[in-house]
Design a protein around this motif. Structure first.
Motif, mmCIF file in Angstrom:
data_model
loop_
_atom_site.group_PDB
_atom_site.id
_atom_site.type_symbol
_atom_site.label_atom_id
_atom_site.label_comp_id
_atom_site.label_asym_id
_atom_site.label_seq_id
_atom_site.Cartn_x
_atom_site.Cartn_y
_atom_site.Cartn_z
ATOM 1 N N LEU A 266 -2.525 11.024 80.345
ATOM 2 C CA LEU A 266 -1.973 11.581 81.374
ATOM 3 C C LEU A 266 -0.970 12.581 81.341
ATOM 4 O O LEU A 266 -0.897 13.855 81.765
ATOM 5 N N GLU A 267 0.074 12.357 80.086
ATOM 6 C CA GLU A 267 0.964 13.293 79.729
ATOM 7 C C GLU A 267 0.637 14.373 78.548
ATOM 8 O O GLU A 267 1.530 15.101 77.978
ATOM 9 N N SER A 268 -0.480 14.395 78.191
ATOM 10 C CA SER A 268 -1.063 15.244 76.950
ATOM 11 C C SER A 268 -0.927 16.843 77.472
ATOM 12 O O SER A 268 -0.796 17.004 78.651
ATOM 13 N N GLU A 269 -1.084 17.551 76.443
ATOM 14 C CA GLU A 269 -0.897 18.838 76.648
ATOM 15 C C GLU A 269 -2.065 19.525 77.517
ATOM 16 O O GLU A 269 -2.016 20.280 78.303
ATOM 17 N N LEU A 336 -0.574 20.420 101.163
ATOM 18 C CA LEU A 336 0.646 20.854 100.905
ATOM 19 C C LEU A 336 0.782 22.396 100.841
ATOM 20 O O LEU A 336 1.653 22.993 100.887
ATOM 21 N N LEU A 337 -0.523 23.096 100.469
ATOM 22 C CA LEU A 337 -0.230 24.552 100.353
ATOM 23 C C LEU A 337 -1.549 25.120 100.418
ATOM 24 O O LEU A 337 -2.694 24.448 100.081
ATOM 25 N N THR A 338 -1.636 26.305 100.562
ATOM 26 C CA THR A 338 -3.067 27.125 100.892
ATOM 27 C C THR A 338 -3.193 28.102 99.898
ATOM 28 O O THR A 338 -4.187 28.766 100.072
ATOM 29 N N GLU A 339 -2.239 28.436 98.912
ATOM 30 C CA GLU A 339 -2.680 29.138 97.862
ATOM 31 C C GLU A 339 -2.530 28.312 96.674
ATOM 32 O O GLU A 339 -2.026 27.193 96.726
ATOM 33 N N PRO A 340 -3.171 28.663 95.413
ATOM 34 C CA PRO A 340 -3.377 28.001 94.233
ATOM 35 C C PRO A 340 -2.022 27.489 93.697
ATOM 36 O O PRO A 340 -0.952 27.939 94.025
ATOM 37 N N HIS A 341 -1.851 26.205 93.191
ATOM 38 C CA HIS A 341 -0.747 25.539 92.904
ATOM 39 C C HIS A 341 -0.402 26.366 91.468
ATOM 40 O O HIS A 341 -1.143 26.609 90.649
ATOM 41 N N PRO A 342 0.941 26.468 91.301
ATOM 42 C CA PRO A 342 1.224 27.075 90.074
ATOM 43 C C PRO A 342 1.357 26.130 88.743
ATOM 44 O O PRO A 342 1.170 24.840 89.000
ATOM 45 N N SER A 343 0.809 26.698 87.807
ATOM 46 C CA SER A 343 0.691 25.985 86.632
ATOM 47 C C SER A 343 1.727 25.437 85.763
ATOM 48 O O SER A 343 2.939 26.121 86.165
ATOM 49 N N ARG A 344 1.689 24.813 84.892
ATOM 50 C CA ARG A 344 2.852 24.033 84.127
ATOM 51 C C ARG A 344 3.294 25.072 82.968
ATOM 52 O O ARG A 344 2.324 25.730 82.304
ATOM 53 N N HIS A 345 4.415 25.315 82.662
ATOM 54 C CA HIS A 345 4.889 26.280 81.258
ATOM 55 C C HIS A 345 4.203 25.668 80.049
ATOM 56 O O HIS A 345 4.313 24.323 79.940
ATOM 57 N N PRO A 346 3.897 26.550 79.095
ATOM 58 C CA PRO A 346 3.520 25.907 77.903
ATOM 59 C C PRO A 346 4.825 24.948 77.382
ATOM 60 O O PRO A 346 5.856 25.129 77.605
ATOM 61 N N CYS A 347 4.212 23.739 76.550
ATOM 62 C CA CYS A 347 4.999 22.969 76.007
ATOM 63 C C CYS A 347 6.204 23.402 75.325
ATOM 64 O O CYS A 347 7.336 22.627 75.412
#
Length: 404
Positions: A266-269, A336-347
């Motif tokens: 779950l916490e993997s890259e 919660l939102l109608t636009e794409p959810h933002p992605s996570r920053h690179p590790c």
């Protein structure tokens, strides 16, 4: 299902209140002191926060930015999304939803650096198998019922029955499971007895598109039959093997190791870089409307919030029937939102800070290890403690069952 639930915390004590209408909630909140969970999510503890809609809480909070910067874990962020949409341990019909993250339950060693080890998080469970999806789309094309909007999936990814399915070996859910099935355990052939079999079922069965629950990432006890319940026999015949502990993948030598590696997954890259796609399906822009159709993510209409005005239903029998249907088919979270959810920053721009919930050590994602290799992912750690808040929730639920 038409009721409105509020969790009030005062002086370290909690009360879970259920009201019949939003109007009653507003009246109660006006008379309460300024309490709530606002501070936890960088929101002011105010009556306006308590009465805010989930999408308003999402936009006002800074938790998403913290998740993007990797200041909190994927587990914590998913619990945050579930919480502000009204999902709670206190209601089996609106239990927290977590994703299947792995697709490899048959290898001897789990390689968290290999993308093929993971589930495609951009697709709903029902669309993971192309052949099954084609059959469902064929039925959809021939839809002729003018009263019910067309849908792909007649079952949901989260229902009371599914929660009790996963937690059948753990009280108070064992008692709740028996009550749900009219005083007996469900048939042995439908019991949760194998991780691999459960994955294969959700990838092939047209009536099974269930996602996971948080406990599969921190509670090894749910995988063992410590209380020696007779859960039936495997297969359709009475001569099958008696069901006991859950069969684990070859890469896990114990329930503790499975939970440990499942949490690492779950916490993997890979999951960190793709989790926003799954969030779009469950909580975001692909949950409903035209985008959900494009994403092959449409469910029975009564699962969606606001699909019917129960307050306008004056016939008590009709209202009860509709509420029972909603409970049976499951409930989709608030959007919660109608636009794409933002992605996570690179590790490499930052790592999660602080310990993981449940006592898991904080460590870099597999993709960030300088000397990582597949065998490292198979190393087992010490037995992991239970998540204390969950135990409290389970005890509260047991009291509610006994009182009922």
């Amino acid at each position: 299902c038409g009721c409105v639930c509020v969790c009030v915390c005062v002086c370290a004590a909690s009360a879970f209140l259920v009201f019949s209408s939003p109007r009653e909630v507003r009246e109660v909140v006006k008379r309460l002191p300024k309490v709530g969970t606002g501070a936890e999510y960088d929101l002011p503890q105010s009556r306006s926060t308590s009465l805010a809609q989930p999408h308003q809480l999402f936009r006002r909070s800074s938790v998403t930015a913290k998740w993007q910067r990797r200041e909190i874990s994927n587990f914590d962020y998913l619990m945050y999304l579930n919480t502000i949409t009204g999902r709670t341990y206190n209601d089996l019909n609106q239990y927290p939803i977590f994703p299947w993250v792995l697709a490899d339950y048959s290898s001897n060693i789990l390689d968290l650096d290999d993308p093929s080890s993971f589930r495609d998080l951009s697709k709903p469970v029902g669309a993971l198998n192309g052949q099954r999806l084609a059959r469902l789309e064929e039925r959809l094309e021939s839809w002729e019922d003018e009263r019910i909007p067309p849908f792909l999936y007649g079952t949901h990814y989260s229902t009371m029955a599914f929660v009790l399915h996963w937690l059948v070996r753990v009280e108070p859910f064992t008692t709740a499971h028996i009550q749900f099935h009219d005083g007996v355990f469900d048939q042995g052939s439908r019991m949760f007895n194998s991780i691999l079999q459960s994955w294969n079922n959700v990838c092939s069965d047209s009536a099974n598109v269930k996602e996971l629950i948080p406990e599969l990432f921190y509670l090894p006890e749910m995988l063992t039959n410590h209380n020696k319940f007779y859960l039936g026999r495997r297969g359709a015949c009475e001569e099958g093997e008696v069901i006991g502990d859950v069969d684990l993948p070859p890469w896990a030598d114990s329930p503790q190791e499975f939970i440990h590696l499942h949490r690492e997954a779950l916490e993997s890259e890979y999951v960190s870089r793709n989790l926003h796609h799954w969030i779009d399906l469950i909580f975001g822009c692909k949950q409903r409307g035209e985008e959900s159709v494009k994403a092959k993510n449409t469910f029975y209409y009564l699962t969606y919030q606001g699909s019917i005005d129960l307050d306008a239903t004056t016939d008590p029998q009709l209202r009860k029937g509709l509420e029972d249907q909603i409970r049976h088919f499951g409930q989709t979270p608030s959007q919660l939102l109608t636009e794409p959810h933002p992605s996570r920053h690179p590790c490499c721009q930052g790592e999660p800070s602080g310990p993981h919930p449940g006592g898991f050590p904080s460590r870099p994602s597999p993709g960030c290890r300088a000397t990582g290799h597949p065998g490292h992912a198979h190393s087992s750690g010490p037995a992991l403690p239970l998540l204390l808040p969950s135990l409290l929730h389970h005890l509260i639920f047991l009291l509610l069952v006994l009182l009922c």
